[in-house]
Design a protein around this motif. Sequence first.
Motif, mmCIF file in Angstrom:
data_model
loop_
_atom_site.group_PDB
_atom_site.id
_atom_site.type_symbol
_atom_site.label_atom_id
_atom_site.label_comp_id
_atom_site.label_asym_id
_atom_site.label_seq_id
_atom_site.Cartn_x
_atom_site.Cartn_y
_atom_site.Cartn_z
ATOM 1 N N VAL A 1 35.126 37.764 51.696
ATOM 2 C CA VAL A 1 34.010 37.411 50.818
ATOM 3 C C VAL A 1 33.157 38.658 50.613
ATOM 4 C CG1 VAL A 1 32.555 36.606 52.730
ATOM 5 C CG2 VAL A 1 32.112 35.795 50.426
ATOM 6 N N ALA A 2 32.685 38.852 49.380
ATOM 7 C CA ALA A 2 31.881 40.023 49.055
ATOM 8 C C ALA A 2 31.063 39.754 47.805
ATOM 9 C CB ALA A 2 32.781 41.243 48.837
ATOM 10 N N GLY A 3 29.944 40.483 47.663
ATOM 11 C CA GLY A 3 29.157 40.454 46.445
ATOM 12 C C GLY A 3 28.178 39.305 46.357
ATOM 13 N N GLU A 4 27.479 39.262 45.234
ATOM 14 C CA GLU A 4 26.521 38.205 44.933
ATOM 15 C C GLU A 4 26.642 37.822 43.471
ATOM 16 O OE1 GLU A 4 22.619 39.406 45.952
ATOM 17 O OE2 GLU A 4 22.989 39.438 48.122
ATOM 18 N N GLY A 5 26.290 36.595 43.173
ATOM 19 C CA GLY A 5 26.354 36.114 41.801
ATOM 20 C C GLY A 5 27.193 34.858 41.712
ATOM 21 N N PRO A 6 27.600 34.460 40.498
ATOM 22 C CA PRO A 6 28.447 33.274 40.338
ATOM 23 C C PRO A 6 29.723 33.398 41.167
ATOM 24 C CG PRO A 6 27.661 34.075 38.213
ATOM 25 C CD PRO A 6 27.297 35.114 39.209
ATOM 26 N N ALA A 7 30.149 32.280 41.739
ATOM 27 C CA ALA A 7 31.299 32.303 42.647
ATOM 28 C C ALA A 7 32.610 32.466 41.882
ATOM 29 C CB ALA A 7 31.339 31.024 43.467
ATOM 30 N N LEU A 8 33.471 33.327 42.409
ATOM 31 C CA LEU A 8 34.796 33.594 41.851
ATOM 32 C C LEU A 8 35.796 33.512 43.007
ATOM 33 C CD1 LEU A 8 36.080 34.604 39.075
ATOM 34 C CD2 LEU A 8 36.046 36.877 40.104
ATOM 35 N N VAL A 9 36.692 32.519 42.962
ATOM 36 C CA VAL A 9 37.661 32.305 44.037
ATOM 37 C C VAL A 9 39.013 32.857 43.615
ATOM 38 C CG1 VAL A 9 38.788 30.600 45.511
ATOM 39 C CG2 VAL A 9 36.432 30.231 44.762
ATOM 40 N N LEU A 10 39.577 33.746 44.427
ATOM 41 C CA LEU A 10 40.878 34.365 44.152
ATOM 42 C C LEU A 10 41.920 33.738 45.072
ATOM 43 C CD1 LEU A 10 39.711 38.117 44.096
ATOM 44 C CD2 LEU A 10 39.731 36.482 42.195
ATOM 45 N N ILE A 11 42.933 33.093 44.491
ATOM 46 C CA ILE A 11 43.944 32.374 45.276
ATOM 47 C C ILE A 11 45.300 33.041 45.080
ATOM 48 C CG2 ILE A 11 44.923 30.131 45.823
ATOM 49 C CD1 ILE A 11 42.600 28.846 44.319
ATOM 50 N N HIS A 12 45.863 33.554 46.157
ATOM 51 C CA HIS A 12 47.116 34.312 46.100
ATOM 52 C C HIS A 12 48.335 33.405 45.969
ATOM 53 C CE1 HIS A 12 48.291 33.142 50.172
ATOM 54 N NE2 HIS A 12 47.036 33.329 50.542
ATOM 55 N N GLY A 13 49.499 34.034 45.806
ATOM 56 C CA GLY A 13 50.751 33.309 45.654
ATOM 57 C C GLY A 13 51.484 33.122 46.971
ATOM 58 N N ILE A 14 52.661 32.508 46.903
ATOM 59 C CA ILE A 14 53.449 32.184 48.086
ATOM 60 C C ILE A 14 53.918 33.460 48.783
ATOM 61 C CG2 ILE A 14 55.627 32.024 46.810
ATOM 62 C CD1 ILE A 14 56.350 29.677 48.696
ATOM 63 N N GLY A 15 53.812 33.467 50.108
ATOM 64 C CA GLY A 15 54.240 34.601 50.902
ATOM 65 C C GLY A 15 53.266 35.763 50.872
ATOM 66 N N ASP A 16 52.207 35.657 50.103
ATOM 67 C CA ASP A 16 51.246 36.735 49.931
ATOM 68 C C ASP A 16 50.008 36.437 50.777
ATOM 69 O OD1 ASP A 16 50.281 39.108 48.911
ATOM 70 O OD2 ASP A 16 50.669 38.582 46.820
ATOM 71 N N SER A 17 48.927 37.156 50.534
ATOM 72 C CA SER A 17 47.674 36.923 51.245
ATOM 73 C C SER A 17 46.532 37.451 50.396
ATOM 74 C CB SER A 17 47.677 37.629 52.606
ATOM 75 O OG SER A 17 47.542 39.034 52.439
ATOM 76 N N SER A 18 45.318 37.316 50.898
ATOM 77 C CA SER A 18 44.155 37.818 50.168
ATOM 78 C C SER A 18 44.204 39.327 49.976
ATOM 79 C CB SER A 18 42.872 37.429 50.917
ATOM 80 O OG SER A 18 42.864 37.989 52.225
#
Length: 347
Positions: free
Chosen positions: A39-56
């Motif tokens: 998690v980082a930053g400030e402001g409107p929330a933006l969620v990043l969702i990775h693919g299978i076998g991957d990670s953040s």
Amino acid sequence: MCPPPEGARAPTGGGFAPAGRACRGPRPAPHGYRRAYRVAGEGPALVLIHGIGDSSATWADLIPDLARSHTVIAPDLLGHGSSDKPRADYSVAAYANGVRDLLTTLDIESATLVGHSLGGGVAMQFAYQFPERTERLILVSAGGVGGEVNPVLRAVSLPGAHLMLSALRLPGMRLQVGIFLRLMRLLDTDLGQDAPELLNLVDALPDATSRSAFIRTLRAVVDWRGQAVTMLDRCYLTEGMPTMLLWGDRDSVVPVRHAYGAHQAMPGSRLEIFEGAGHFPFHSDPARFLDLVEEFTSTTSPADWSREHWRELLRAGRPGTTAGRPDTAHNRAVERDLREASERSAT
């Protein structure tokens, strides 16, 4: 809880910890599992969702720029990265619930969701289950909008997959896989466009626990025929929700024709094609990806969800997407996907 990395917000619940930290909270995690996130930053929330076998970690180079104007949250899905890898439910619905729990833990009511590959399916499922908490959708080479998928993934869904993946850890096998992928790249094949990322997936399965979680996740969405669940039959419910589709035109994992089908099925959606890119367009052209995300989030208003509107859409049902269109092979394929959608629906 252990202290978060510099620039990250401390977790507020015992079940979530900053990704990459080899520590556990002093209290039992919600549902009994530890889940990592960035998690980082400030402001409107933006969620990043990775693919299978991957990670953040797949978003690591993009997060600093996105965090200039957003609160960026990038989880390691259960069974991936630094999160626990139990014998558990790895369906897209369960993953959507996990994203909801993370947002609730961080006291975030609603967010724009950016989902890549499997993460795109999770983002769509989240919007279906929790429309009141979804501001926008940005789907990147998303799964769940067609039946086709790379034959290798279909093969891994079959019995014996554990032995197949275990063989990749034998001495010399990684080198052979690397040589094969580099050859595919030299031959300018679509598969070769994603050679570095695909090699990273091999490294992401170092032990039996990781491989078991990968196979459970894959079998929840893919079988020997292809993608086994879809949101295509419910894409019409995104009417009024700002939605952008980002795809590489040389995607060998989820073919680009899925992007056109989803674009037709999602009223008012926006489609952006990355020429020459494979399954990871945000790696191939990160500058363009960042520009598109920033422009899209700053020029569109969050979805204004209402129960009445949702009821009207459900009662009206899914409209036909190819009626009145030319009888082309592409449109016939889109219509076939729509006809098959009801038997592959996610719950």
